[in-house]
Design a protein around this motif. Sequence first.
Motif, PDB file in Angstrom:
ATOM      1  N   ALA A  22       0.853  -1.189   0.000  1.00  0.00           N
ATOM      2  CA  ALA A  22       0.000   0.000   0.000  1.00  0.00           C
ATOM      3  C   ALA A  22       0.891   1.241   0.000  1.00  0.00           C
ATOM      4  N   VAL A  23       0.348   2.368  -0.454  1.00  0.00           N
ATOM      5  CA  VAL A  23       1.118   3.618  -0.468  1.00  0.00           C
ATOM      6  C   VAL A  23       0.624   4.517   0.669  1.00  0.00           C
ATOM      7  N   ALA A  24       1.576   5.113   1.394  1.00  0.00           N
ATOM      8  CA  ALA A  24       1.221   6.068   2.447  1.00  0.00           C
ATOM      9  C   ALA A  24       2.128   7.294   2.317  1.00  0.00           C
ATOM     10  N   TYR A  25       1.828   8.337   3.113  1.00  0.00           N
ATOM     11  CA  TYR A  25       2.550   9.602   2.955  1.00  0.00           C
ATOM     12  C   TYR A  25       2.948  10.204   4.299  1.00  0.00           C
ATOM     13  N   THR A  26       3.927  11.103   4.265  1.00  0.00           N
ATOM     14  CA  THR A  26       4.229  11.909   5.444  1.00  0.00           C
ATOM     15  C   THR A  26       3.264  13.096   5.453  1.00  0.00           C
ATOM     16  N   ARG A  27       3.209  13.790   6.579  1.00  0.00           N
ATOM     17  CA  ARG A  27       2.198  14.844   6.713  1.00  0.00           C
ATOM     18  C   ARG A  27       2.290  15.971   5.690  1.00  0.00           C
ATOM     19  N   PRO A  28       3.524  16.446   5.357  1.00  0.00           N
ATOM     20  CA  PRO A  28       3.555  17.564   4.396  1.00  0.00           C
ATOM     21  C   PRO A  28       2.875  17.236   3.069  1.00  0.00           C
ATOM     22  N   LEU A  29       2.905  15.969   2.661  1.00  0.00           N
ATOM     23  CA  LEU A  29       2.265  15.604   1.394  1.00  0.00           C
ATOM     24  C   LEU A  29       0.747  15.646   1.521  1.00  0.00           C
ATOM     25  N   ILE A  30       0.250  15.237   2.681  1.00  0.00           N
ATOM     26  CA  ILE A  30      -1.192  15.294   2.929  1.00  0.00           C
ATOM     27  C   ILE A  30      -1.635  16.757   2.914  1.00  0.00           C
ATOM     28  N   GLU A  31      -0.804  17.619   3.539  1.00  0.00           N
ATOM     29  CA  GLU A  31      -1.148  19.044   3.573  1.00  0.00           C
ATOM     30  C   GLU A  31      -1.190  19.638   2.168  1.00  0.00           C
TER      31      GLU A  31
END
Lengths: 338, 268
Positions: A245-254
């Motif tokens: 699965a792909v996940a992200y760090t917070r800056p990418l979500i922002e």
Amino acid sequence: MAEPLTKSNTSGICVIAEVEHQTLHPVTLELLGKAVDLAKKLPGPISCLIYGHDVASLGQWALSFGAQQVLVLDHRELAAFRTDIMASVLHEAIHDLKPAVVLIGATPIGRSLAPRLAGLLETGLTADCTELDISDHGDLIQRRPAWGGNIMADIVTQNHRPQMASVRPKIFTPIPEIANPNGSIRRFALDPDLLLSGINVLSRTEEPMTTSISDASRIVVAGLGVADETGLELVHALAKRLNAAVAYTRPLIERGIGNYTHQIGLSGRTVAPDLLVACGVSGSVQFAAGMGKSKHIIAINSDPDAEIFTLAHVGVVGDCYSVIPQWIDALDQGDYHV
Amino acid sequence: MKIVVCIKQVPATQEVQIDPITGTMKRQGMDAKMNPYDLIALEQAFQLKEKVGGSVTVISMGPTQADAVLREALAMGADQAILVSDRAFGGSDVLATARTLAMTLRKVGSDADLFIFGHQTTDGDTAQVGPAVAALLDIPQASLVRSIDNHDSFIEIEQKLGSLIQRATIKKPCLITVDPHELTPRLPSYWRLRTLTSDAVQLLGLADLDASAKTKVGILGSPTRVLRIFPPQRSTKSVVLDGKASDIGQQLVEDLIQAHLAERVIHG
Ligand SMILES: Cc1cc2nc3c(=O)[nH]c(=O)nc-3n(C[C@H](O)[C@H](O)[C@H](O)COP(=O)(O)OP(=O)(O)OC[C@H]3O[C@@H](n4cnc5c(N)ncnc54)[C@H](O)[C@@H]3O)c2cc1C
Ligand SMILES: Nc1ncnc2c1ncn2[C@@H]1O[C@H](COP(=O)(O)O)[C@@H](O)[C@H]1O
């Protein structure tokens, strides 16, 4: 209300159970496991509070995983989740048990209930602890990443009791199941006045099982080092090849690159997959708080001094834009099954 | 319908300074912005007001420069703004913050129908202040709310609790925290911002709320203390590979095989 809880009239540890699909949520057993550990340094019983409807049979289960006494709050008014009455009945039960420490799972339900309960008890509550210990003075040391910066904080609730802490799932480990536990299960008589709620639940529906990253056994994480279009394409291609699965760090979500349910870290999800590949991630404490228990961690980062290398089992000092394609090529050419 | 929204000013950068003595955040002179989760809460409030009429009051507790987020909220369409500020509030933890906000809401929100809080802040990051305020006000509360419909004596909501979607009615007055769902906050009107007068934000101090509550607020009223702060201890037992090596792809595959995460397909 009964006499206030103080240092002198409280002892032991109480775990507030969460019931999910008529079973104990795994975080309950994890917290009981930690309670067994803490009890070596803190006198008093390990108790478990189970609330809900038709939940009495779950008491035995809590005893098998380390509770010495179980208090059951069972009523049909407690079937659906309503913070007002649930906090009120737990408040009563806590006054009955008088624990020095209260632990609760930082699930969506625990996170909306615990602060209301702490408000009623007028005591301190530390959210999302990543480690717990007992100090020489017998206080609960609540460790969590501090406000910003790459820093951790040890927090104590000095003079108020109980000392309350919430912990995410997958941070602690349950003890092995005890075959013939001895311990007591007691039903708590509920005052009908406490069951008057301002909330009326109309319906409860289980969302169709969306694959949650918390359940994924393999995860590839994209950080700011791969946040452009090419980088994200590479990450998705690697994830596909690794069946991850792909996940992200917070800056990418922002930046709107992924949905917040795909954020890993202190203010995102906690994961503990078999494999976690961090691409262009620096490894901040807030990120680490959500993935430190992963079983095998591979990190690719161009900065040899990046913090992520102190978390990873295998670190690649290099450019994601060249390392990821080479990795995919090697997997394809050797005909590997993952 | 009278709606009150609690909003907070948070650091705009990740580089936050921590006071080494008290372990609390240094807020003086930092770059600041409105907590992004509170923008979503505000937008939710504006949409509700547009549907049913009424007013939106915004409240923030913080140093005097937190005035900026309240002005921004006014420029977005809020009707009234209140800054709760006093030296005595410094160093507040969740309970002390909740007590201060509860005192404020009792004073200026006694006729309110609905109190809206953000899901969490990006600095405190606890998601605890809203439910704690509800406990102190002794009103029903729901967390992670993503839709609101107004009725006479109650509101009807939908909340997302993990994979569970719960629909419920809640008696007014009540408090909700907003699920951080996709909702694009409106932009502040530049014209409104420019025409705001200097007294657009009402200021309240401890004496305006309850002068006798001094030991219940700020650092004195906070049950939790930061014992110490320290850099994370981490192991450095990792194997480090050179990403420039020509066989780096193969090395990574070998590692997966060793860790029993991959195997070569044997064609029979
Ligand atoms: C209260 C609070 C809560 C937070 N919660 C979270 C959370 O839940 N989750 C979270 O992730 N963050 C969280 N943060 C933010 C966190 O502090 C960090 O800012 C964030 O994790 C950094 O993200 P990053 O690693 O993607 O970016 P950066 O720190 O910018 O790191 C990018 C990395 O990529 C490397 N890089 C650049 N180019 C390349 C390349 N071509 N190839 C390989 N490597 C490259 C760089 O060397 C760098 O190390 C929180 C912060 C606060 C204050
Ligand atoms: N100082 C404050 N002033 C106003 N509202 C606040 C303050 N601190 C927290 N809140 C509200 O409480 C929510 C949760 O904050 P927290 O518990 O810090 O994560 C925020 O989204 C705000 O709505």
